[in-house]
Design a protein around this motif. Structure first.
Motif, PDB file in Angstrom:
ATOM      1  N   TYR A 184       0.863  -1.184   0.000  1.00 13.82           N
ATOM      2  CA  TYR A 184       0.000   0.000   0.000  1.00 13.82           C
ATOM      3  C   TYR A 184       0.897   1.231   0.000  1.00 13.82           C
ATOM      4  CZ  TYR A 184      -3.969   3.055   0.714  1.00 13.82           C
ATOM      5  OH  TYR A 184      -4.938   4.011   0.510  1.00 13.82           O
ATOM      6  N   ILE A 185       0.613   2.172  -0.883  1.00 12.75           N
ATOM      7  CA  ILE A 185       1.358   3.428  -0.952  1.00 12.75           C
ATOM      8  C   ILE A 185       0.441   4.577  -0.580  1.00 12.75           C
ATOM      9  CG2 ILE A 185       2.634   5.019  -2.429  1.00 12.75           C
ATOM     10  CD1 ILE A 185       3.452   2.665  -4.156  1.00 12.75           C
ATOM     11  N   HIS A 186       0.909   5.429   0.336  1.00 15.65           N
ATOM     12  CA  HIS A 186       0.186   6.664   0.672  1.00 15.65           C
ATOM     13  C   HIS A 186       1.060   7.832   0.243  1.00 15.65           C
ATOM     14  CE1 HIS A 186      -2.528   9.382   2.817  1.00 15.65           C
ATOM     15  NE2 HIS A 186      -1.431  10.044   3.151  1.00 15.65           N
ATOM     16  N   GLN A 187       0.502   8.685  -0.610  1.00 17.14           N
ATOM     17  CA  GLN A 187       1.255   9.802  -1.175  1.00 17.14           C
ATOM     18  C   GLN A 187       1.187  11.015  -0.256  1.00 17.14           C
ATOM     19  OE1 GLN A 187       3.111   9.410  -3.700  1.00 17.14           O
ATOM     20  NE2 GLN A 187       3.776  11.514  -4.020  1.00 17.14           N
ATOM     21  N   ILE A 188       2.352  11.652  -0.020  1.00 14.14           N
ATOM     22  CA  ILE A 188       2.431  12.805   0.877  1.00 14.14           C
ATOM     23  C   ILE A 188       2.724  14.096   0.122  1.00 14.14           C
ATOM     24  CG2 ILE A 188       3.693  13.812   2.823  1.00 14.14           C
ATOM     25  CD1 ILE A 188       4.207  10.943   3.804  1.00 14.14           C
ATOM     26  N   VAL A 224       9.012  14.307  -4.545  1.00 14.01           N
ATOM     27  CA  VAL A 224       8.016  13.302  -4.190  1.00 14.01           C
ATOM     28  C   VAL A 224       8.362  12.713  -2.827  1.00 14.01           C
ATOM     29  CG1 VAL A 224       7.425  10.876  -4.655  1.00 14.01           C
ATOM     30  CG2 VAL A 224       7.118  12.584  -6.435  1.00 14.01           C
ATOM     31  N   LYS A 225       7.345  12.601  -1.985  1.00 11.14           N
ATOM     32  CA  LYS A 225       7.498  11.891  -0.711  1.00 11.14           C
ATOM     33  C   LYS A 225       6.272  11.022  -0.504  1.00 11.14           C
ATOM     34  CE  LYS A 225       8.702  12.431   4.182  1.00 11.14           C
ATOM     35  NZ  LYS A 225       9.063  13.377   5.273  1.00 11.14           N
ATOM     36  N   ALA A 226       6.498   9.766  -0.134  1.00 15.51           N
ATOM     37  CA  ALA A 226       5.414   8.822   0.108  1.00 15.51           C
ATOM     38  C   ALA A 226       5.857   7.815   1.155  1.00 15.51           C
ATOM     39  CB  ALA A 226       5.029   8.107  -1.190  1.00 15.51           C
ATOM     40  N   ILE A 227       4.901   7.078   1.699  1.00 12.18           N
ATOM     41  CA  ILE A 227       5.228   5.955   2.559  1.00 12.18           C
ATOM     42  C   ILE A 227       4.681   4.692   1.921  1.00 12.18           C
ATOM     43  CG2 ILE A 227       5.543   7.159   4.753  1.00 12.18           C
ATOM     44  CD1 ILE A 227       2.642   6.553   5.441  1.00 12.18           C
ATOM     45  N   ILE A 228       5.441   3.594   2.081  1.00 11.20           N
ATOM     46  CA  ILE A 228       5.123   2.333   1.429  1.00 11.20           C
ATOM     47  C   ILE A 228       5.013   1.238   2.488  1.00 11.20           C
ATOM     48  CG2 ILE A 228       5.885   0.631  -0.255  1.00 11.20           C
ATOM     49  CD1 ILE A 228       7.570   2.839  -1.568  1.00 11.20           C
ATOM     50  N   PHE A 229       3.867   0.568   2.523  1.00 10.39           N
ATOM     51  CA  PHE A 229       3.633  -0.541   3.431  1.00 10.39           C
ATOM     52  C   PHE A 229       3.813  -1.858   2.682  1.00 10.39           C
ATOM     53  CE2 PHE A 229       1.088   3.015   4.832  1.00 10.39           C
ATOM     54  CZ  PHE A 229       1.238   3.029   6.213  1.00 10.39           C
TER      55      PHE A 229
END
Length: 232
Positions: A184-188, A224-229
């Motif tokens: 799962y990717i959440h875009q910041i 670009v900054k995101a977090i990846i689960f």
């Protein structure tokens, strides 16, 4: 397969002092189509007014992650932890058999913005735990949370990991996905392009299943900054 979750489709909640957008069902927002993803249960995008916050409340058997995007969180819990969490640092609180805590905007003049994330643990009960750490702003994928706390990462009670992605303009990276795993990717920040033409904007999310790799591209002029689960 990549399934988008657009920012504008999230569940809103506005209490005056708190303005929040819920990726998954939470509080008064309920959508049976969006109850979580694997063991990932909550991603709340919270904006808290100066001096305001969450009064003391309890949790049990939940791994609770906070990432401050702007401002500082003043944290206090029943295990004796009294901390401030600045922008960019990750906090992981294991609720275990039960813990009480409060979270407030540490500033009386500046807005606090942070992500509140819940992951269901694979071990219940036990003593609560608290971890907090900054992982810098390195380009590419930086692993932040793992099941065993390897290489200085925070340790979570679940077969899951969390990574930070940062890409300068006109750069790219590649994510390899183990067979049977879900992402799962959440875009910041910025706009992130994936290998099937999907573009994620701030607040967007993407469920990735049955894929072996992802091309992660920043074709824009902003970082670009995101977090990846990485999940079961």
């Amino acid at each position: 397969m990549i399934t988008m979750r657009k920012a504008e489709d999230r569940g809103p909640a506005n209490f005056g002092w708190l303005n929040s957008f819920h990726t998954f069902s939470f509080g008064n927002y309920y959508d049976p189509k969006h109850m979580g993803f694997s063991h990932l249960r909550v991603i709340n995008d919270d904006t808290v007014s100066p001096g305001a916050g969450f009064d003391t409340h309890g949790h049990k058997d939940m791994e609770i992650i906070s990432l401050v995007l702007q401002g500082r969180i003043a944290h206090k819990d029943s295990a004796g932890n009294v901390e401030e969490l600045p922008a960019g640092e990750f906090q992981l609180m294991s609720a275990g058999k039960g813990i009480y805590h409060s979270e407030f905007n540490a500033s009386e003049k500046d807005t606090l913005k942070f992500l509140q994330i819940w992951i269901q643990p694979n071990v219940t009960g036990g003593a609560p735990g608290y971890q907090q750490k900054a992982f810098g702003e390195a380009q590419g994928i930086t692993t932040v949370i793992t099941p065993d706390g390897a290489n200085g990462t925070l340790s979570i009670k679940q077969n899951a990991s969390l990574s930070q992605l940062i890409l300068a303009p006109q750069t790219q990276d590649k994510l390899t996905i183990e067979a049977g795993r879900n992402v799962y990717i959440h875009q910041i920040e910025g706009e992130l392009s994936l290998n099937n033409g999907t573009t994620l904007k701030p607040g967007d999310g993407a469920k990735i299943t049955k894929e072996t790799a992802l091309d992660l591209k920043n074709t824009g002029q902003e970082r670009v900054k995101a977090i990846i689960f990485d999940l079961e």
